[in-house]
Design an enzyme around this catalytic site. Structure first.
Site, mmCIF file in Angstrom:
data_model
loop_
_atom_site.group_PDB
_atom_site.id
_atom_site.type_symbol
_atom_site.label_atom_id
_atom_site.label_comp_id
_atom_site.label_asym_id
_atom_site.label_seq_id
_atom_site.Cartn_x
_atom_site.Cartn_y
_atom_site.Cartn_z
ATOM 1 N N LYS A 186 -86.060 -2.821 22.467
ATOM 2 C CA LYS A 186 -87.217 -3.635 22.455
ATOM 3 C C LYS A 186 -87.073 -5.079 22.265
ATOM 4 O O LYS A 186 -87.683 -6.039 22.745
ATOM 5 C CB LYS A 186 -88.245 -2.867 21.648
ATOM 6 C CG LYS A 186 -88.660 -1.520 22.437
ATOM 7 C CD LYS A 186 -89.838 -1.817 23.273
ATOM 8 C CE LYS A 186 -90.068 -0.322 24.116
ATOM 9 N NZ LYS A 186 -90.750 -0.324 25.267
ATOM 10 N N LYS A 202 -81.326 9.181 38.647
ATOM 11 C CA LYS A 202 -82.278 9.990 38.497
ATOM 12 C C LYS A 202 -83.715 9.409 38.697
ATOM 13 O O LYS A 202 -83.626 8.028 38.920
ATOM 14 C CB LYS A 202 -82.551 10.532 37.308
ATOM 15 C CG LYS A 202 -82.721 9.787 35.849
ATOM 16 C CD LYS A 202 -82.938 10.438 34.960
ATOM 17 C CE LYS A 202 -83.639 9.870 33.545
ATOM 18 N NZ LYS A 202 -84.033 10.403 32.669
ATOM 19 N N LYS A 229 -89.602 5.386 37.322
ATOM 20 C CA LYS A 229 -90.137 4.147 37.691
ATOM 21 C C LYS A 229 -89.474 2.868 37.368
ATOM 22 O O LYS A 229 -89.847 1.939 38.267
ATOM 23 C CB LYS A 229 -91.702 4.012 37.016
ATOM 24 C CG LYS A 229 -91.742 4.206 35.692
ATOM 25 C CD LYS A 229 -93.089 4.281 35.031
ATOM 26 C CE LYS A 229 -93.000 4.619 33.679
ATOM 27 N NZ LYS A 229 -93.474 5.955 33.331
#
Ligand code: TRP
Length: 335
Positions: A114, A197, A200
């Site tokens: 992050k 896989k 989004k």
């Protein structure tokens, strides 16, 4: 009272549910609510680390709530609530932060990621994300936490903080939670871009969302990556093709899978036909979800009722924990 295991998981209010989320996690939540004492909450405190504007925050929370209800989370069976409706969580977070150390927080992989993604907003909430997550979990004395691999380190931190509290005060007050592993029931859902896989973040065309309208869904499937076709009988399928068959297996009838498999093995396959079938079956599969999503979205009264009931139930459990924690720590008892 029963002695059922307490299962708890938090859901970040970001984005819509796709088939990967559904088969990888949510379907199991729906099953677990039948046999366990379940708490599922929307992690809206956590979402403040990225400074959403109030309107976006509200609509994201609503969307997540609607979709989870649409796929079968049942407010009568599980406790469904908003994290911010439970200020006891924030209180426990404060207590836990007093025993959480800079060094260990800075080493957490998700924090480092992050920090890299938002170098201009490395706030204290981001650093203490694992203590808030720990508070979420131990406020209900949860035993089992169904989370993906990416959350295992955060869960390890929860165990550390729970143990540290127990050791510090010489109690066994907090159970030490473990990850809930679905084992063989876990189906890996591939994406449409030929590798990896469904997710989004892999680009718009890669994932099929439960709320995709049929036209859009059809278009996405028709654009899925394929190859120029098999050249030898019974040859092994490359990943992109195997992925389409995996998806077919999930939404189509067994004889449909057999049919296309034979076609592939005989080198007669037309990928266009396979994709058309896959799109159709995906549309049929997702149709009931879309209908429920539409119905729930226009029923704010019901959604508010669900949230109120959830908040009541969650607070009952949280208040009990906090009252005891305050006593253990040595604060005056006034509850
Ligand atoms: N960190 C989790 C995620 O990113 C969300 C979350 C917040 C959570 N609090 C939790 C998950 C408590 C499990 C338990 O997906």
């Amino acid at each position: 009272m029963t002695n059922k295991e307490i299962v708890l998981s938090g859901i970040r209010p970001t984005g819509n549910l796709h088939l990967g989320n559904y088969f990888g996690a949510v379907k199991n939540f729906v099953k677990m609510q039948e046999t366990n004492t379940c708490f599922f909450f929307i992690a809206d405190y956590h979402s403040l680390t990225t400074h959403p504007n109030p309107r976006d925050l509200q609509s994201n929370v609503k969307q997540v709530l609607v979709e989870y209800l649409a796929v079968g989370l049942d407010p009568e069976k599980a406790t469904l609530y908003l994290q911010s409706d439970l200020p006891e969580t924030a209180e426990l977070y404060l207590f836990l932060n007093m025993n959480a150390y800079m060094g260990e927080l800075e080493r957490v992989t998700t924090f480092k990621e992050k920090a890299r993604q938002q170098p201009n907003n490395i706030n204290a909430g981001l650093l203490t994300y694992p203590t808030l997550m720990a508070a979420d979990i131990i406020i209900h004395k949860a035993d089992k936490v169904p989370v993906g691999k990416d959350q295992e380190q955060n869960l390890e931190m929860t165990r550390t903080f729970a143990r540290r509290f127990n050791n510090m005060y010489g109690t066994e007050f907090f159970p030490i939670p473990t990850a809930y592993n679905f084992g063989e029931q876990l189906v890996k859902i591939p994406g449409l871009d030929g590798s990896g896989k469904m997710g989004k973040s892999e680009g718009e065309g890669n994932a099929i969302f439960l709320n995709d309208d049929p036209k859009k869904l059809h278009k996405k499937v028709m654009r899925a990556v394929t190859d120029s076709g098999p050249t030898e009988m019974n040859q092994e399928k490359p990943e992109a093709i195997q992925n389409l068959f995996s998806l077919l297996k999930i939404v189509s009838k067994p004889d449909v899978v057999v049919y296309f498999n034979d076609q592939y093995n005989n080198c007669n396959i037309r990928y266009g036909d396979l994709k058309k079938q896959l799109a159709e079956d995906m549309i049929t599969f997702t149709e009931p979800f879309r209908e429920k999503i539409a119905g729930l979205s226009s029923n704010d009264d019901y959604l508010n009722r669900v949230m109120n009931i959830g908040a009541e139930k969650a607070r009952e459990s949280a208040r009990k924990t906090i009252a005891e924690v305050r006593q253990i720590i040595g604060f005056r008892k006034y509850y």
